[in-house]
Design a protein around this motif. Sequence first.
Motif, short mmCIF file in Angstrom:
data_model
loop_
_atom_site.label_atom_id
_atom_site.label_comp_id
_atom_site.label_asym_id
_atom_site.label_seq_id
_atom_site.Cartn_x
_atom_site.Cartn_y
_atom_site.Cartn_z
N ILE A 235 0.86 -1.18 0.00
CA ILE A 235 0.00 0.00 0.00
C ILE A 235 0.90 1.23 0.00
N SER A 236 0.60 2.19 -0.86
CA SER A 236 1.43 3.39 -0.95
C SER A 236 1.26 4.26 0.28
N VAL A 237 2.20 5.15 0.50
CA VAL A 237 2.14 6.05 1.65
C VAL A 237 0.87 6.90 1.59
N ALA A 238 0.58 7.44 0.41
CA ALA A 238 -0.59 8.31 0.27
C ALA A 238 -1.89 7.55 0.53
N ASP A 239 -2.01 6.34 -0.02
CA ASP A 239 -3.23 5.56 0.18
C ASP A 239 -3.38 5.13 1.64
N PHE A 240 -2.28 4.76 2.27
CA PHE A 240 -2.35 4.36 3.67
C PHE A 240 -2.79 5.54 4.55
N ASN A 241 -2.21 6.69 4.32
CA ASN A 241 -2.59 7.86 5.13
C ASN A 241 -4.05 8.24 4.93
N ALA A 242 -4.54 8.10 3.69
CA ALA A 242 -5.94 8.43 3.41
C ALA A 242 -6.88 7.46 4.13
N ILE A 243 -6.57 6.18 4.08
CA ILE A 243 -7.41 5.17 4.73
C ILE A 243 -7.32 5.31 6.24
N LYS A 244 -6.12 5.51 6.76
CA LYS A 244 -5.93 5.64 8.21
C LYS A 244 -6.68 6.84 8.78
N SER A 245 -6.74 7.91 8.01
CA SER A 245 -7.42 9.11 8.51
C SER A 245 -8.92 8.90 8.64
N VAL A 246 -9.48 7.95 7.88
CA VAL A 246 -10.91 7.65 7.95
C VAL A 246 -11.18 6.51 8.94
N VAL A 247 -10.42 5.43 8.83
CA VAL A 247 -10.63 4.26 9.70
C VAL A 247 -10.17 4.56 11.12
N LYS A 248 -9.09 5.30 11.25
CA LYS A 248 -8.45 5.59 12.54
C LYS A 248 -7.99 4.29 13.18
N PHE A 249 -7.96 4.21 14.51
CA PHE A 249 -7.48 2.99 15.19
C PHE A 249 -8.67 2.06 15.42
N ASN A 250 -8.59 0.84 14.88
CA ASN A 250 -9.70 -0.11 15.09
C ASN A 250 -9.21 -1.55 15.17
N ALA A 251 -8.18 -1.78 15.99
CA ALA A 251 -7.64 -3.12 16.18
C ALA A 251 -7.88 -3.60 17.61
N ARG A 252 -8.49 -4.76 17.74
CA ARG A 252 -8.65 -5.37 19.06
C ARG A 252 -7.29 -5.81 19.58
N TYR A 253 -7.09 -5.76 20.89
CA TYR A 253 -5.81 -6.16 21.46
C TYR A 253 -5.57 -7.65 21.25
N ILE A 254 -4.31 -8.04 21.21
CA ILE A 254 -3.93 -9.43 21.01
C ILE A 254 -4.49 -10.30 22.14
N GLN A 255 -5.03 -11.45 21.76
CA GLN A 255 -5.62 -12.38 22.71
C GLN A 255 -4.60 -13.42 23.17
N ASN A 256 -5.02 -14.25 24.10
CA ASN A 256 -4.13 -15.26 24.66
C ASN A 256 -3.88 -16.38 23.65
N ASN A 257 -2.92 -17.25 23.97
CA ASN A 257 -2.70 -18.43 23.15
C ASN A 257 -3.99 -19.22 23.06
N LEU A 258 -4.23 -19.85 21.92
CA LEU A 258 -5.45 -20.60 21.71
C LEU A 258 -5.63 -21.64 22.82
N GLY A 259 -6.83 -21.64 23.42
CA GLY A 259 -7.11 -22.56 24.51
C GLY A 259 -6.77 -22.01 25.88
#
Length: 329
Positions: A235-259
């Motif tokens: 993804i280009s720098v320009a496209d990433f910045n454009a998407i990031k400015s709309v989506v902003k931060f939307n990542a759930r925190y890392i979960q535990n090992n499976l099980g």
Amino acid sequence: MRYSSFLFASTASATCLHGLSMFAKRAENAEGGVKIGTFGYNNAANGPFNWATLAVENEACKIGKNQSPINVDDSVKVATDKPKLNIPEQEVEFENLGTTIEVIVNGTTTVAGSEFQLVQFHMHTPSEHHLNGEYHPLEVHMVHQGVADPTQLAVVALMFQVSAGESSSIIKSLSSSVAAISTPGTKTAIPGGIDFSDVLAKIESSDILQYSGSLTTPPCAEGVTFMIVKDPLDISVADFNAIKSVVKFNARYIQNNLGGANMLEVGTLAGTAGAFPVSGNATLELSNGTATEDSASPVMTPGQKFTVTELHGQPTNIAAVVAIRKRKY
């Protein structure tokens, strides 16, 4: 698999569920826009630590033991059969749900002989999954529903790295339309559709890491097959910045090992006598003995001296002492 909580999720405006026929029709507001999600990422009241409070069907968010996203390490195996995607040319709808931006698209995918329907793909910035501890700037989830068994969900996860060159074809196809959906609840058509050629080529050339996890948004229902394309797209720098400015931060925190225990349970017990023992990160050499990875958490008292002999797998030697911090009210 917790399909009982799954089937009552129609009241949840969940990103990964959006557009699936097994749930209620996509809701639109009076202006004909897209219904905005009620959960979030940056607020204590509606963020990941409190998702289970937002609706009764979100119970798996706090008790599930196979939650996503995870740090994908060597314990996650390479899929023996790669997904085979067939996505015809079509006009698509590009939407802003408030929690992400997504494209509604139809296609079919074969996974180990089973047929799935592609219903949408959406974006997370930064990536939700980590690959051996490394995160990526962007992760795209291509969400599928089983044809013969609609309760089966599968997600093809694409990683993206920022490049000095052009974006891959899937990003170039929608980059000029990002500004049109900058406001949550809006949508626009992309008459030319999406060019998936770079995605198909990457799936063919890359290892696919597969595991059974959960939705990464409420209701966090488990039994979701994740197929993570190991090698990233560009993804280009320009496209990433454009998407990031709309989506902003939307990542759930890392979960535990499976099980393993749900991370909310781990957090609740942290700092108490019942805390989960340290494993893999540190070995504490106490004045009255040594606590190793395999031993129970040591009971430590104020003034007790100890030595940290290993941090994150690196030899070290740090003298320390247990202290009590008094709170002022």
